[in-house]
Design a protein around this motif. Structure first.
Motif, PDB file in Angstrom:
ATOM      1  N   THR A 304      23.840  39.286  35.672  1.00 47.68           N
ATOM      2  CA  THR A 304      25.164  39.794  35.307  1.00 47.68           C
ATOM      3  C   THR A 304      25.860  40.411  36.515  1.00 47.68           C
ATOM      4  OG1 THR A 304      24.444  40.239  33.040  1.00 47.68           O
ATOM      5  CG2 THR A 304      26.402  41.400  33.812  1.00 47.68           C
ATOM      6  N   VAL A 305      25.133  41.231  37.270  1.00 48.64           N
ATOM      7  CA  VAL A 305      25.709  41.853  38.469  1.00 48.64           C
ATOM      8  C   VAL A 305      26.154  40.784  39.456  1.00 48.64           C
ATOM      9  CG1 VAL A 305      25.224  43.305  40.478  1.00 48.64           C
ATOM     10  CG2 VAL A 305      24.388  43.982  38.211  1.00 48.64           C
ATOM     11  N   ARG A 306      25.284  39.815  39.689  1.00 51.20           N
ATOM     12  CA  ARG A 306      25.568  38.780  40.680  1.00 51.20           C
ATOM     13  C   ARG A 306      26.796  37.963  40.305  1.00 51.20           C
ATOM     14  NH1 ARG A 306      20.643  37.681  41.181  1.00 51.20           N
ATOM     15  NH2 ARG A 306      20.530  36.073  39.571  1.00 51.20           N
ATOM     16  N   LEU A 307      26.842  37.490  39.059  1.00 54.33           N
ATOM     17  CA  LEU A 307      27.963  36.650  38.633  1.00 54.33           C
ATOM     18  C   LEU A 307      29.266  37.439  38.566  1.00 54.33           C
ATOM     19  CD1 LEU A 307      26.260  34.511  35.831  1.00 54.33           C
ATOM     20  CD2 LEU A 307      26.813  33.833  38.173  1.00 54.33           C
ATOM     21  N   LEU A 308      29.184  38.689  38.122  1.00 54.55           N
ATOM     22  CA  LEU A 308      30.402  39.493  38.017  1.00 54.55           C
ATOM     23  C   LEU A 308      30.994  39.768  39.395  1.00 54.55           C
ATOM     24  CD1 LEU A 308      32.298  40.982  36.089  1.00 54.55           C
ATOM     25  CD2 LEU A 308      30.879  43.014  36.394  1.00 54.55           C
ATOM     26  N   MET A 309      30.149  40.067  40.371  1.00 56.49           N
ATOM     27  CA  MET A 309      30.669  40.354  41.700  1.00 56.49           C
ATOM     28  C   MET A 309      31.274  39.129  42.370  1.00 56.49           C
ATOM     29  SD  MET A 309      30.579  43.504  42.281  1.00 56.49           S
ATOM     30  CE  MET A 309      30.815  43.584  44.044  1.00 56.49           C
ATOM     31  N   LEU A 310      30.834  37.943  41.983  1.00 55.84           N
ATOM     32  CA  LEU A 310      31.444  36.724  42.517  1.00 55.84           C
ATOM     33  C   LEU A 310      32.910  36.612  42.128  1.00 55.84           C
ATOM     34  CD1 LEU A 310      28.593  34.112  41.893  1.00 55.84           C
ATOM     35  CD2 LEU A 310      29.431  34.903  44.113  1.00 55.84           C
ATOM     36  N   VAL A 311      33.285  37.257  41.029  1.00 55.58           N
ATOM     37  CA  VAL A 311      34.682  37.242  40.570  1.00 55.58           C
ATOM     38  C   VAL A 311      35.394  38.537  40.933  1.00 55.58           C
ATOM     39  CG1 VAL A 311      36.189  37.038  38.558  1.00 55.58           C
ATOM     40  CG2 VAL A 311      34.065  35.716  38.675  1.00 55.58           C
ATOM     41  N   ALA A 312      34.720  39.681  40.704  1.00 57.28           N
ATOM     42  CA  ALA A 312      35.366  40.976  40.894  1.00 57.28           C
ATOM     43  C   ALA A 312      35.653  41.283  42.350  1.00 57.28           C
ATOM     44  CB  ALA A 312      34.501  42.083  40.287  1.00 57.28           C
ATOM     45  N   ALA A 313      34.696  41.026  43.242  1.00 55.24           N
ATOM     46  CA  ALA A 313      34.870  41.394  44.650  1.00 55.24           C
ATOM     47  C   ALA A 313      36.068  40.698  45.291  1.00 55.24           C
ATOM     48  CB  ALA A 313      33.583  41.116  45.424  1.00 55.24           C
ATOM     49  N   PRO A 314      36.234  39.373  45.145  1.00 60.03           N
ATOM     50  CA  PRO A 314      37.429  38.758  45.739  1.00 60.03           C
ATOM     51  C   PRO A 314      38.723  39.222  45.078  1.00 60.03           C
ATOM     52  CG  PRO A 314      36.215  37.161  44.422  1.00 60.03           C
ATOM     53  CD  PRO A 314      35.325  38.361  44.582  1.00 60.03           C
ATOM     54  N   PHE A 315      38.658  39.551  43.765  1.00 57.64           N
ATOM     55  CA  PHE A 315      39.856  40.058  43.097  1.00 57.64           C
ATOM     56  C   PHE A 315      40.296  41.375  43.724  1.00 57.64           C
ATOM     57  CE2 PHE A 315      41.692  42.994  40.011  1.00 57.64           C
ATOM     58  CZ  PHE A 315      42.799  42.278  39.574  1.00 57.64           C
ATOM     59  N   TYR A 316      39.368  42.326  43.844  1.00 56.42           N
ATOM     60  CA  TYR A 316      39.725  43.641  44.374  1.00 56.42           C
ATOM     61  C   TYR A 316      40.118  43.568  45.849  1.00 56.42           C
ATOM     62  CZ  TYR A 316      37.873  45.844  40.157  1.00 56.42           C
ATOM     63  OH  TYR A 316      37.660  46.241  38.860  1.00 56.42           O
ATOM     64  N   CYS A 317      39.348  42.841  46.630  1.00 54.98           N
ATOM     65  CA  CYS A 317      39.667  42.737  48.057  1.00 54.98           C
ATOM     66  C   CYS A 317      40.993  42.010  48.268  1.00 54.98           C
ATOM     67  CB  CYS A 317      38.540  42.013  48.790  1.00 54.98           C
ATOM     68  SG  CYS A 317      36.990  42.948  48.869  1.00 54.98           S
ATOM     69  N   GLY A 318      41.219  40.966  47.478  1.00 49.82           N
ATOM     70  CA  GLY A 318      42.494  40.263  47.580  1.00 49.82           C
ATOM     71  C   GLY A 318      43.663  41.124  47.158  1.00 49.82           C
ATOM     72  N   LEU A 319      43.452  41.935  46.116  1.00 51.65           N
ATOM     73  CA  LEU A 319      44.515  42.838  45.664  1.00 51.65           C
ATOM     74  C   LEU A 319      44.878  43.839  46.753  1.00 51.65           C
ATOM     75  CD1 LEU A 319      46.273  43.712  43.234  1.00 51.65           C
ATOM     76  CD2 LEU A 319      44.377  45.196  42.521  1.00 51.65           C
ATOM     77  N   ALA A 320      43.873  44.327  47.468  1.00 46.67           N
ATOM     78  CA  ALA A 320      44.125  45.322  48.522  1.00 46.67           C
ATOM     79  C   ALA A 320      45.002  44.760  49.633  1.00 46.67           C
ATOM     80  CB  ALA A 320      42.797  45.824  49.088  1.00 46.67           C
ATOM     81  N   VAL A 321      44.785  43.505  50.026  1.00 43.34           N
ATOM     82  CA  VAL A 321      45.518  42.960  51.171  1.00 43.34           C
ATOM     83  C   VAL A 321      46.816  42.258  50.783  1.00 43.34           C
ATOM     84  CG1 VAL A 321      43.488  42.768  52.632  1.00 43.34           C
ATOM     85  CG2 VAL A 321      44.105  40.857  51.132  1.00 43.34           C
ATOM     86  N   THR A 322      47.040  42.029  49.494  1.00 47.03           N
ATOM     87  CA  THR A 322      48.299  41.398  49.061  1.00 47.03           C
ATOM     88  C   THR A 322      49.159  42.350  48.243  1.00 47.03           C
ATOM     89  OG1 THR A 322      47.300  40.512  47.024  1.00 47.03           O
ATOM     90  CG2 THR A 322      47.190  39.121  48.997  1.00 47.03           C
ATOM     91  N   ALA A 323      48.840  43.637  48.265  1.00 44.33           N
ATOM     92  CA  ALA A 323      49.520  44.594  47.393  1.00 44.33           C
ATOM     93  C   ALA A 323      51.029  44.610  47.600  1.00 44.33           C
ATOM     94  CB  ALA A 323      48.940  45.996  47.605  1.00 44.33           C
ATOM     95  N   ALA A 324      51.471  44.621  48.836  1.00 49.76           N
ATOM     96  CA  ALA A 324      52.907  44.753  49.101  1.00 49.76           C
ATOM     97  C   ALA A 324      53.720  43.578  48.556  1.00 49.76           C
ATOM     98  CB  ALA A 324      53.153  44.949  50.594  1.00 49.76           C
ATOM     99  N   PRO A 325      53.425  42.334  48.948  1.00 51.08           N
ATOM    100  CA  PRO A 325      54.217  41.230  48.387  1.00 51.08           C
ATOM    101  C   PRO A 325      54.016  41.060  46.889  1.00 51.08           C
ATOM    102  CG  PRO A 325      52.373  40.371  49.672  1.00 51.08           C
ATOM    103  CD  PRO A 325      52.439  41.845  49.929  1.00 51.08           C
ATOM    104  N   MET A 326      52.840  41.408  46.379  1.00 53.78           N
ATOM    105  CA  MET A 326      52.598  41.268  44.944  1.00 53.78           C
ATOM    106  C   MET A 326      53.462  42.232  44.141  1.00 53.78           C
ATOM    107  SD  MET A 326      49.345  42.175  42.653  1.00 53.78           S
ATOM    108  CE  MET A 326      49.914  43.849  42.885  1.00 53.78           C
TER     109      MET A 326
END
Length: 502
Positions: A304-326
């Motif tokens: 569960t941890v492994r599969l969830l982080m495959l989705v959650a980590a790119p979501f959060y990291c992507g949100l951090a670097v695209t916050a302004a235009p988003m």
């Protein structure tokens, strides 16, 4: 109630591992899939509503949510959840649980009505009292949601729940859009949840066929009260942890500034708050079924941890670097003040997303006290961090999230790992396949934005689309090069293939 509503643990135990795995997979698909569809509906309307309302409206609403959250932890959901963990349930215990739910939520509605003026005085906002009085209607719907939902979750019946939740999402979204277009302002944020809750209450009661006569004879319900009390205190400590930032900031900052912070937090938490809880709802009854098999518990938790982080980590990291235009694309320029908060909070919530996975494991093992102790740690760490961070303004409170979240994850893992026969390194290793490529992806996307796209002066939607595409390609390539086994594991899950024994 007919005898068919009595659940027997022995019969459940005879189910084959393959059949049980299929039921869990189906439950995850129905629960998560319906949540995604419901959120698509809700967010399509929310984007319109945010543009029509002002940040001050969200600031006032956030003040009421602190009060409601601290009362709602007493709504008895934890008592009802004891029915999931039990090996068998008889009709009388169901009636007892329903009686507890009705009694507690009636008292909560009365308390909120009586205490509304005090909350308004604390914040110095008279409107808060009026909002809280109307919001008391939500408590009265809770018993008719909690009991059917718990009983259907016990048998991993999430299909009917999913259909009701979709209808409720449409009702809430329609109410929000209508109220916003009618110019009702902050009342839009009050009426929409009421419509959603009462639609769910009526729908779940009908599909579960569980309109039973409540019993207020609580003799012999010690297991319900004991288990539920531990869950209740865990929820209380969790609320102190997650709501104390707005509670502290509400007296120090104006509604407009608080509204920007509160919406940034809401946006950053959307994955953790909207998509992880449905997984935990499936995980709790599933873990309860295999609680006597330590090897299966360990394997399931790490997966569960492994599969969830495959989705959650790119979501959060992507949100951090695209916050302004988003933010500019979705919400408009008046909400750009959210950006610094989003960038910090997104990184903190990577750790929080993993931390909340420990609760269903501990509860299924019949050890809710571990969850309670972990939540107590959060209730100490987070308010202390917020009080210190508030000296530097709302941005300091955001930084407090990033400092305290990893500490809470470490505490929870340290408490739970020995009970599962795991080491801290095994848990960290389960996080790495998703986290490491996501962090590298974020650095690459951030540099590309700063050095290439930002100087071009592109429109925010175009800039956002390019950054998202770049991030998806980079993350996919990194997974393929560094964590190919993680991709294979996802494919096995989707295609329902067994992993080869090792």
């Amino acid at each position: 109630m007919s005898e068919s509503t009595e659940f027997k643990g022995g019969a459940e135990a005879k189910e084959s591992a393959a059949a049980f795995g299929d039921r869990v997979r189906s439950a995850v698909i129905w629960r998560s899939g319906s949540q995604i569809l419901a959120q698509l509906v809700t967010w399509s309307v929310t984007l319109v509503v945010i543009r029509l309302l002002d940040p001050a409206d969200y600031g006032l609403f956030a003040m009421t949510q602190v009060i409601m959250s601290f009362l709602a932890f007493l709504n008895g959901w934890g008592f009802a959840s004891a029915l999931v963990q039990s090996d068998s349930v008889d009709p009388f215990r169901i009636r007892q649980a329903f009686g507890l739910l009705l009694l507690l939520n009636g008292l909560l509605a009365g308390l909120q009505l009586a205490g509304a003026p005090l909350a308004a005085a604390y914040y110095g906002q008279p409107m808060v009292a009026d909002l809280l009085r109307v919001q008391a209607l939500i408590y009265l719907a809770t018993p008719f949601i909690a009991l059917p939902e718990v009983m259907m979750s016990r048998t991993l019946d999430f299909r009917r729940q999913a259909l009701v939740n979709l209808v409720a999402a449409l009702a809430g979204a329609g109410t929000a859009l209508g109220c916003a277009l009618a110019g009702l302002g902050v009342w839009t944020l009050v009426y929409a949840p009421i419509a959603l809750f009462w639609t769910r209450a009526i729908g779940l009661t009908i599909v579960a066929r569980l309109l039973v006569w409540p019993s207020f004879n609580f003799k012999g319900c010690g297991q319900i009260v004991g288990f539920g009390s531990a869950v209740l205190f865990s929820q209380l400590f969790w609320l102190v942890q997650t709501q104390s930032d707005v509670f502290i900031a509400g007296r120090r900052f104006e509604p407009h500034a608080l509204g920007l912070y509160a919406e940034a937090l809401f946006l950053a938490q959307i994955f953790m708050a909207k998509f992880v809880p449905p997984l935990n709802e499936v995980a709790f009854p599933a873990y309860s079924r295999i609680k006597d098999d330590p090897a299966a518990m360990r394997w399931s938790f790490l997966k569960t941890v492994r599969l969830l982080m495959l989705v959650a980590a790119p979501f959060y990291c992507g949100l951090a670097v695209t916050a302004a235009p988003m933010v500019e694309t979705l919400f408009g320029a008046k909400w750009l003040g959210m950006v610094p908060y989003i960038q910090i909070l997104s990184l903190a919530l990577i750790f929080m997303t993993v931390q909340i996975l420990f609760a269903p494991v501990n509860n299924a093992l019949g050890r809710p006290l571990i969850t309670m102790v972990s939540s107590l740690g959060g209730a100490i760490l987070f308010p202390a961090g917020f009080l210190i961070g508030a000296e530097w303004g709302l941005i300091g409170i955001a930084w407090a999230w990033l400092v305290t979240a990893p500490l809470l994850l470490l505490l929870s893992a340290r408490l739970t790992a020995p009970r599962l026969g795991l080491s801290l390194w095994q848990i960290a290793r389960a996080m790495l396949p998703g986290l490491a490529p996501a962090l590298v992806m974020a650095v690459g996307v951030g540099l590309a934005d700063q050095e290439l796209l930002a100087p071009l002066g592109l429109a925010a939607p175009i800039r956002l689309a390019l950054l998202v595409a770049l991030g998806a390609l980079l993350y996919g390539a990194l997974l393929w090069l560094l964590e190919r086994e993680a991709i294979s594991e996802v494919m096995r899950l989707v295609l329902r293939r067994e992993a080869s024994s090792t």
